[in-house]
Design an enzyme around this catalytic site. Sequence first.
Site, PDB file in Angstrom:
ATOM      1  N   SER A 282       0.812  -1.219   0.000  1.00 22.88           N
ATOM      2  CA  SER A 282       0.000   0.000   0.000  1.00 22.88           C
ATOM      3  C   SER A 282       0.843   1.266   0.000  1.00 22.88           C
ATOM      4  CB  SER A 282      -0.921   0.024   1.230  1.00 22.88           C
ATOM      5  OG  SER A 282      -1.826  -1.051   1.213  1.00 22.88           O
TER       6      SER A 282
ATOM      7  N   SER B 150      14.462  -5.352   6.602  1.00 25.48           N
ATOM      8  CA  SER B 150      14.752  -5.094   8.010  1.00 25.48           C
ATOM      9  C   SER B 150      15.073  -3.611   8.153  1.00 25.48           C
ATOM     10  CB  SER B 150      15.905  -5.978   8.482  1.00 25.48           C
ATOM     11  OG  SER B 150      16.216  -5.754   9.832  1.00 25.48           O
TER      12      SER B 150
ATOM     13  N   TYR C  38      11.292  -2.121  18.785  1.00 25.69           N
ATOM     14  CA  TYR C  38      11.548  -2.157  17.345  1.00 25.69           C
ATOM     15  C   TYR C  38      12.853  -2.905  17.084  1.00 25.69           C
ATOM     16  CZ  TYR C  38      12.326  -0.608  12.549  1.00 25.69           C
ATOM     17  OH  TYR C  38      12.552  -0.583  11.194  1.00 25.69           O
TER      18      TYR C  38
ATOM     19  N   LYS D 262      13.461  -6.487  14.966  1.00 23.71           N
ATOM     20  CA  LYS D 262      14.358  -6.572  13.814  1.00 23.71           C
ATOM     21  C   LYS D 262      15.549  -7.489  14.085  1.00 23.71           C
ATOM     22  CE  LYS D 262      12.034  -4.032  10.976  1.00 23.71           C
ATOM     23  NZ  LYS D 262      11.344  -4.690   9.833  1.00 23.71           N
TER      24      LYS D 262
END
Length: 279
Positions: free
Chosen positions: A12, A135, A149, A153
């Site tokens: 998107s 990543s 976060y 990752k």
Amino acid sequence: MTNRTWLITGVSSGFGRLLAEQLLERGDRVAGTVRDPAAVEDLKIRYGDRLWTAVLDMTDAPAIQGVVDRAFADLGSIDVVISNAGYGLFGAAEELTGEQVDHQIATNLVGPIHLVRAALPHLRARGGGRILQVSSYGGQATSPGGSLYNASKWGVEGFMEATAKDVAPFGIGVTIVEPGSARTGFRTGSSRLATPLAAYDDSPAKMVRGIRDPSLPSKGDPAKMAAAMIDSVDRHPAPLRIALGSDSYAYVRQALGERLADIEAQRDLAFSTDLPAGG
């Protein structure tokens, strides 16, 4: 140039959208997942049945399996799977809610794990293919206020690196992509912030409170980064990692250098805890 078929999560916006646009423009086919089909209606109108879409929430493991199976069945074969969907969650660890923690890990780590597990039987059956995991330099270098976060990752990079070793005999290559800052809308759009605690007003974690400021500079050209990801599929063997952006290179290089120095300083201690020779 060989035309390929690609499965990309999250087309998107951001890198997913750029990847889809570049691939469709050159004549490839794309199976793209979205949260809202209206976000790619313009691409459907322009490229017709070369863009296959499905609604997918990356926290829904059964839905991931179903979408992957349908994509391979409908398109006949898929050459490259790009795990791109994800978002940033920022704030000190105790500023985050339990729901925020669970959703970040479910989206950025558990979702990609299920995606790869769903795709591997299909890729093995076709005799090979590529997997790209989008990543971040945050997959190897940490920043204040980025604990969850970074956890997502670092976790997904560990999973992908080990999986790369498992599937190499099947002709499946795995590449981890580590972009730096880029004008993709990641910071200003999809990123989520914790509710600040006054206790962290003087902590380094405070720096992330302004991360959605649109005036903050971004070094990387997202279109060039997307093109580099696409080009990596033509490299043999598949590169395990590619850093994109001068800031990514600098942060990762510094982090690796510091970790190497730390472990080298511990050599004598590490060896001293072995059993005696012959013991």
